[in-house]
Design an enzyme around this catalytic site. Structure first.
Site, PDB file in Angstrom:
ATOM      1  N   ASN A  89      13.116  -3.496   7.615  1.00 48.48           N
ATOM      2  CA  ASN A  89      11.770  -3.107   8.041  1.00 48.48           C
ATOM      3  C   ASN A  89      11.290  -3.999   8.980  1.00 48.48           C
ATOM      4  OD1 ASN A  89      11.402  -0.399   7.140  1.00 48.48           O
ATOM      5  ND2 ASN A  89      10.739  -1.267   5.166  1.00 48.48           N
ATOM      6  N   ASP A 115       7.304  -2.889   0.975  1.00 56.04           N
ATOM      7  CA  ASP A 115       8.780  -2.497   1.003  1.00 56.04           C
ATOM      8  C   ASP A 115       9.449  -3.375   1.979  1.00 56.04           C
ATOM      9  OD1 ASP A 115      11.227  -1.398   0.285  1.00 56.04           O
ATOM     10  OD2 ASP A 115      11.179   0.172   1.884  1.00 56.04           O
ATOM     11  N   ASP A 152       6.927   0.045   9.464  1.00 51.46           N
ATOM     12  CA  ASP A 152       6.854   1.271   8.485  1.00 51.46           C
ATOM     13  C   ASP A 152       6.145   0.548   7.111  1.00 51.46           C
ATOM     14  OD1 ASP A 152       7.336   3.410   6.822  1.00 51.46           O
ATOM     15  OD2 ASP A 152       9.494   2.856   6.455  1.00 51.46           O
TER      16      ASP A 152
END
Length: 336
Positions: A213, A208, A225
């Site tokens: 992030n 992701d 993350d």
């Protein structure tokens, strides 16, 4: 025939996660807080900033119940630890009492060091170069072995469950449901065909890798993350960083990413042909994810428009456009 259901539920386990319970969980490990506890923006899990006595502030992540098996969480923790040991810029969970995963009152949680920073600027060539180099480091290590417990980024695990969730929710009106069923089925079948020849290239990913992030501060840039980390094509961690509004801007962004990436490992140029498939898969997954999480009070507050007929008209329009784009290779479009 799909049976329609409403995703609304009267309560959710996260509703019991009060600041006192967060502090009690942290202190159960022998770490003493100063009583400060602030909720941070997070939908899938619950994340808190906790002030400590005579120690740096901690970030505490409580995992969504029933999303991951313990073996899957620990496998992600082990990957991040391997990345950190190899010098890759990632934020790894802190080991307390020899463990990185803990449990309190039915919740599993992990502790992380606080890393302040801002999102990178995708119109900054230096930031793009460093992002490419960062992803190259992650993928070099990610390709050394495969996950044994975590999922794969594919149609079966990421696309079809999301499609089913959408089709069984009550918010599509009239012909919208039929159109969505036919169009999404055609798209997912086509994506399976496009991605199949690349399956032997799957590696461990961030999963992701959007700018939210990545944290930048001064000359430091770190990834955070990896909760969505899974097996998949390397290009998944790169295509969301190409956001230019013109062809020239996108070409320049990709060029900087590739130059940075190739400081570490060979750029998977053939995978540029997967970008539109991955974009389409993300569109389908995202709407299904919202529907699947609707019983969590955070989701109706954050995405109230999902119940509106106009939202699904827009989704159908986007998916129709993607049906034309699936045959396009970003490599060809950008002429790199």
């Amino acid at each position: 025939m799909n049976t329609l259901h409403t995703p609304d539920q009267p309560s959710h386990p996260f509703a019991t996660l009060s600041p006192d319970r967060v502090l009690d969980a942290v202190e159960s490990l022998g770490a003493y807080s100063n009583g400060r506890c602030m909720a941070l923006n997070s939908y899938e899990n619950r994340v808190f900033q906790v002030g400590m006595e005579d120690a740096p502030t901690l970030i505490v992540k409580f995992y969504r119940p029933e999303r991951w098996k313990t073996a899957q969480i620990l496998e992600e923790h082990a990957f991040v630890a391997t990345l950190a040991e190899a010098g890759a810029p990632v934020v790894a969970p802190i080991s307390y009492q020899g463990q990185t995963l803990h449990e309190a009152e039915g919740f599993r949680f992990a502790l992380y060091p606080q890393r302040p920073g801002q999102a990178p600027e995708l119109d900054n060539p230096d930031h793009l170069f460093r992002l490419g180099e960062m992803m190259g480091r992650l993928h070099h290590i990610g390709g050394l072995q495969a996950y044994q417990h975590r999922p794969v980024l594919d149609v079966a695990q990421w696309g079809r469950p999301a499609r089913e969730a959408v089709l069984t929710c009550p918010w599509l009106q009239g012909s919208q449901r039929t159109q969505y069923a036919e169009l999404s089925d055609q798209l997912l079948a086509r994506i399976e065909q496009i991605m199949a020849p690349f399956a032997d290239q799957w590696i461990r990913l961030h999963g992701d890798a959007h700018v939210g992030n990545v944290l930048c501060r001064d000359d430091d840039m770190v990834l955070v993350d990896l909760d969505d980390s899974r097996m998949g094509p390397a290009i998944q961690d790169l295509w969301m960083l190409i956001t230019g509004t013109t062809m020239a801007e996108r070409r320049e962004q990709l060029s900087e990413l590739v130059e940075g990436y190739e400081q570490v490992c060979e750029f998977p140029r053939a995978q540029l042909g997967l970008v539109e498939s991955l974009r389409t898969l993300r569109l389908i997954h995202h709407s299904g994810w919202i529907v699947q999480r609707w019983q969590d009070p955070a989701f109706p507050q954050a995405f109230p428009w999902v119940k509106a007929e106009g939202f699904w008209d827009q989704q159908l329009k986007l998916l129709s456009e993607q049906s034309q784009n699936l045959t396009l290779s970003m490599d060809r479009m950008l002429q790199v």
